[in-house]
Motif scaffolding. Structure first.
Motif, PDB file in Angstrom:
ATOM      1  N   UNK A 130      -3.318  -0.321  11.397  1.00 18.66           N
ATOM      2  CA  UNK A 130      -2.642   0.214  10.712  1.00 18.66           C
ATOM      3  C   UNK A 130      -1.444   0.782  11.105  1.00 18.66           C
ATOM      4  N   UNK A 131      -0.851   0.326  12.121  1.00 15.92           N
ATOM      5  CA  UNK A 131       0.494   0.979  12.609  1.00 15.92           C
ATOM      6  C   UNK A 131       0.844   1.982  13.292  1.00 15.92           C
TER       7      UNK A 131
ATOM      8  N   UNK B  55       0.840  -1.056  -0.175  1.00 18.74           N
ATOM      9  CA  UNK B  55       0.018   0.031   0.184  1.00 18.74           C
ATOM     10  C   UNK B  55       0.809   1.269   0.004  1.00 18.74           C
ATOM     11  N   UNK B  56       1.708   1.220   0.986  1.00 20.41           N
ATOM     12  CA  UNK B  56       2.592   2.492   0.983  1.00 20.41           C
ATOM     13  C   UNK B  56       3.579   2.784  -0.262  1.00 20.41           C
ATOM     14  N   UNK B  57       4.019   1.599  -1.149  1.00 22.43           N
ATOM     15  CA  UNK B  57       5.128   1.928  -2.016  1.00 22.43           C
ATOM     16  C   UNK B  57       4.106   1.632  -3.404  1.00 22.43           C
ATOM     17  N   UNK B  58       2.977   1.581  -3.548  1.00 22.70           N
ATOM     18  CA  UNK B  58       1.941   1.337  -4.554  1.00 22.70           C
ATOM     19  C   UNK B  58       2.763   0.154  -5.494  1.00 22.70           C
ATOM     20  N   UNK B  59       2.898  -1.001  -4.851  1.00 27.96           N
ATOM     21  CA  UNK B  59       3.519  -2.041  -5.605  1.00 27.96           C
ATOM     22  C   UNK B  59       2.489  -2.863  -6.227  1.00 27.96           C
ATOM     23  N   UNK B  60       3.175  -3.672  -7.278  1.00 25.50           N
ATOM     24  CA  UNK B  60       2.496  -4.678  -8.096  1.00 25.50           C
ATOM     25  C   UNK B  60       2.905  -6.062  -7.637  1.00 25.50           C
TER      26      UNK B  60
ATOM     27  N   UNK C 226     -10.864  -0.213  -1.182  1.00 23.96           N
ATOM     28  CA  UNK C 226     -11.132  -1.391  -0.625  1.00 23.96           C
ATOM     29  C   UNK C 226     -10.839  -0.965   0.852  1.00 23.96           C
TER      30      UNK C 226
ATOM     31  N   UNK D 111       5.373   8.425   1.307  1.00 19.47           N
ATOM     32  CA  UNK D 111       4.305   7.525   1.810  1.00 19.47           C
ATOM     33  C   UNK D 111       4.817   7.472   3.473  1.00 19.47           C
TER      34      UNK D 111
ATOM     35  N   UNK E 124       1.826   1.745 -13.338  1.00 15.32           N
ATOM     36  CA  UNK E 124       1.218   1.057 -13.183  1.00 15.32           C
ATOM     37  C   UNK E 124       0.528   1.026 -14.765  1.00 15.32           C
TER      38      UNK E 124
ATOM     39  N   UNK F 203       0.119  -8.257  -6.227  1.00 15.38           N
ATOM     40  CA  UNK F 203      -0.736  -7.495  -5.446  1.00 15.38           C
ATOM     41  C   UNK F 203      -2.236  -8.209  -5.498  1.00 15.38           C
ATOM     42  N   UNK F 204      -2.506  -9.120  -6.371  1.00 10.23           N
ATOM     43  CA  UNK F 204      -3.883  -9.644  -6.271  1.00 10.23           C
ATOM     44  C   UNK F 204      -4.003 -10.442  -4.914  1.00 10.23           C
TER      45      UNK F 204
ATOM     46  N   UNK G  60      -8.668  -9.643 -10.861  1.00 12.09           N
ATOM     47  CA  UNK G  60      -7.409  -9.551 -10.585  1.00 12.09           C
ATOM     48  C   UNK G  60      -6.773  -8.519 -11.438  1.00 12.09           C
TER      49      UNK G  60
ATOM     50  N   UNK H 115     -13.967  -1.018   3.639  1.00  8.16           N
ATOM     51  CA  UNK H 115     -13.871  -2.061   4.802  1.00  8.16           C
ATOM     52  C   UNK H 115     -13.763  -1.220   5.975  1.00  8.16           C
TER      53      UNK H 115
ATOM     54  N   UNK I 259      -4.209  -7.763  -2.060  1.00  6.89           N
ATOM     55  CA  UNK I 259      -5.680  -7.471  -1.978  1.00  6.89           C
ATOM     56  C   UNK I 259      -6.344  -8.260  -1.166  1.00  6.89           C
ATOM     57  N   UNK I 260      -6.381  -9.446  -1.189  1.00  5.83           N
ATOM     58  CA  UNK I 260      -7.091 -10.509  -0.394  1.00  5.83           C
ATOM     59  C   UNK I 260      -6.580 -10.123   1.178  1.00  5.83           C
TER      60      UNK I 260
ATOM     61  N   UNK J 238      -5.563  -7.418   2.667  1.00  3.04           N
ATOM     62  CA  UNK J 238      -6.048  -6.393   2.972  1.00  3.04           C
ATOM     63  C   UNK J 238      -7.503  -6.478   3.201  1.00  3.04           C
ATOM     64  N   UNK J 239      -8.314  -7.010   2.387  1.00  7.98           N
ATOM     65  CA  UNK J 239      -9.621  -7.456   2.825  1.00  7.98           C
ATOM     66  C   UNK J 239      -9.896  -8.318   4.008  1.00  7.98           C
TER      67      UNK J 239
ATOM     68  N   UNK K  26       2.895   8.571   6.554  1.00  2.19           N
ATOM     69  CA  UNK K  26       2.497   7.540   7.904  1.00  2.19           C
ATOM     70  C   UNK K  26       2.889   8.192   9.359  1.00  2.19           C
TER      71      UNK K  26
ATOM     72  N   UNK L 247      -9.133  -6.214   7.094  1.00  4.75           N
ATOM     73  CA  UNK L 247      -9.997  -5.170   7.458  1.00  4.75           C
ATOM     74  C   UNK L 247     -11.305  -5.857   7.880  1.00  4.75           C
TER      75      UNK L 247
END
Lengths: 432, 432
Positions: A327-328, A208-213, B237, B19, B152, A230-231, B211, B241, A234-235, A237-238, B23, A241
């Protein structure tokens, strides 16, 4: 009738993607779910299983034998396969592994050796690696020899002769570079690889912080083990949360919305039982003051107000702190400030609403003394709620108890007990 | 002292990513936060702002004048800029737009014209498009003319002469294709573009289900308007959440963990006030039975048990239904099944715990009649909780009221009222 069923099967297997089918299954009550599952084409079953939530997936998995499983999982990526295998009994895992060829088995066993909730459990082993001294042109020709690249390949991973991580080579960067440049000249080396033991929540924070794929995963010694995409993040993160939301109501984040009656009843029973114990604790506090209540029945009428306001105020603090921890944001450095802020906000709101409640109670029962008592009890309880709401989740987490699950129960026990004790105790001092 | 400050500034601007700085700001109490913000390098301010949550961002924005703003936002992508502008007063927005060149202004005004919570508000206008009749080789040479590709970029978008969407061209696919093949031969046409009016939650569902890393956004007439990327979807997302979790405690998902005392006190006061009203409603129900309570004080001791068990059971159902609605599992087709399941689970748990409580109450007060009364009240209240917990969120949503925010308050009011009414009402029939 079978004509209608065939039509459903056609729609299911022709028009819908595996993730759509999984969603449809998750949105169906048990009987329809079983019916739909039987209509899903054998060739799609594996992909559909990947998209199902744990509860439902293990139900369908339990209906398959090792041979069927082996067919279904042929095209799985190693991380998805490891996820799936972890839900099976050990004997079945061994049977399935036996049907695989050596290379595949080795890859899966590698992922299986890491806990599910770490970088190792999230990673795929299907990386494309290049050496730093190659030219971009050679890399492009090398890629063209592939029939396809692994999904979510946004970068190649640069490694040395000993397979140790050196850097990443974003594909978009490669496309705008001179073909004669070397990988070393173009690659990014400022991206820290992810240690295989990092928790999945931390991995999600990094993404999330570095917008990685995608990101490379390395062993303790810096050897490249795989990559996380990332897919899968995302799971995570979901799920993270969802976890806070569901746990605060004593539910599991994997809870099947359409679980059958008996399963639902059993799971809920446990939570109700725990809460019954806390309700009895609160009642026993009231029981201490039966004598006072029998003299002044108005106390029985007003006492739920004190307990309920404490519960509400405490839940607000608790939720804020649980989210902040997730979220630290909350650490030893700022707890003191937070505690002080919550104390002041609790005290101020205590005084504000104590004024309102005391006027209302005085008018209602024509007794200014009862107004004073409830005002004092309210201030005490809101302050207690603020302190417990802040400190309890930190205390629980330090003891490895899930604050989202246990926090609410303990908090309302405290606010009930403090509320009844303060209100009825003060009343006993005065009327007793 | 200024030596230490300079050192902090060096670490801040040298070692941390924007980022990370965001934070750190979010994890700091107000005074430290202001101090840190002053140390952030001017050239980083823009990027740091993008990563801050709404509450904190608008605070810092309010400290900048239009000229400073214009400098900061120079390198913003159009969607991030639109997000940021939407938090400013209209006059400031106009001032900022006036400082921009025509092309940039047009792009931003386009994104600003869509609501923030739709595909239009999420999209970027920086797409790379290609025509279907080009060869892969020509496309690769065209890309090489760029200094860099937008972040991206996992695919190029294929459009016709009228800028209408035709398909997408995944870069990984392009890399493994013959250079002489045409875009038309290689592109994917089975990906549906996203309509600009689609809600951000639906967009997130699509990204999760298929995805996706990026997806094209089109107008009603099929014209390409921009693209949405996974990093912005991850934020949606996370916010969706968080929204359910925070709303159920009457908090906002943008709530600043370290908001100052007065701001916190004010926000909490509203929620406490609303809950005070419901607490008075519950008390007034108890007030109806003062006569009975004064005869049998045990009723006052036991009545919180009935109310609390109803509240707990109802919250479990409510949370499950709210989560199910959020992920799109619950529809008209399965509500009846769900209602029936919740009714049965509620009734079964009602009977189970009624047995336990009635035995405990009988032993405690040496009166089997009070055991019978509380058993009946418990069953009634758990069934009421199941029905209200299922139907209330659906009812609220149909009326465009946020079930996560209003659901809990209304539910506990109902379970309190039904609980006290059933328990004290039955007691009055028998002891009255």
């Amino acid at each position: 009738d079978s004509g209608a069923l065939q039509q459903v099967a056609r729609i299911l297997n022709g028009g819908l993607s595996p993730s759509d089918i999984a969603h449809l299954l998750e949105s169906s009550p048990p009987r329809q779910r079983a019916l739909l599952w039987n209509l899903v084409d054998k060739s799609l079953e594996g992909e559909v299983l990947q998209y199902l939530s744990d509860d439902i997936r293990s139900y369908f998995l339990s209906k398959l034998n090792a041979q069927e499983l082996a067919t279904i999982i042929e095209d799985f990526e190693s991380d998805d396969l490891a996820d799936l295998l972890q839900q099976l009994p050990d004997t079945v895992i061994q049977e399935v592994l036996d049907t695989m060829d050596d290379q595949d088995r080795q890859r899966v066993e590698e992922v299986l050796s890491y806990p599910e909730d770490t970088a190792g459990g999230l990673m795929n082993t299907d990386t494309i690696t290049v050496r730093p001294d190659l030219s971009i042109d050679v890399v492009l020709r090398y890629l063209r020899r592939h029939r396809s690249l692994p999904p979510m390949t946004d970068s190649l991973i640069v490694v040395n002769r000993r397979d140790e991580y050196i850097g990443v080579m974003p594909i978009t960067k490669m496309l705008v570079s001179s073909p004669s440049a070397t990988v070393r000249e173009v690659m990014d080396t400022d991206i820290e690889p992810i240690p295989v033991t990092m928790s999945d929540t931390q991995v999600a924070t990094l993404f999330e912080r570095y917008d990685l794929i995608s990101a490379p995963v390395v062993s303790e010694k810096g050897k490249l083990l795989g990559r996380i995409t990332i897919d899968d993040v995302v799971d995570v993160i979901r799920e993270d949360a969802d976890h806070s939301l569901m746990s605060m109501a004593g539910l599991d984040e994997d809870e099947d919305t359409f679980a059958p009656v008996m399963k639902t009843t059993k799971r809920r029973a446990i939570w109700l039982g725990i809460n019954l114990i806390t309700a009895f604790i609160a009642s026993s506090v009231i029981g201490l003051f039966e004598g006072t209540i029998s003299k002044v029945v108005a106390l029985a009428v007003l006492m739920p107000i004190v307990a309920s306001m404490g519960g509400i105020a405490g839940s607000q603090t608790l939720t804020l702190v649980i989210r902040g921890m997730a979220v630290g944001q909350i650490s030893g450095a700022n707890v003191a400030w937070l505690l002080n802020r919550e104390f002041l906000a609790g005290a101020l709101n205590g005084v504000l609403w104590a004024l309102v409640v005391s006027v209302a109670a005085t008018v209602w029962f024509g007794d200014p003394m009862i107004g004073l008592i409830i005002a004092a009890a309210l201030v005490i309880n809101l302050i207690a709620a603020a302190l417990v709401g802040t400190l309890l989740p930190l205390f629980l987490k330090a003891r490895n108890i899930d604050p989202a699950l246990a926090g609410g129960v303990i908090l309302t026990t405290v606010t009930d007990v403090v509320g009844f004790l303060a209100f009825l105790g003060l009343a006993t001092l005065i009327y007793g």
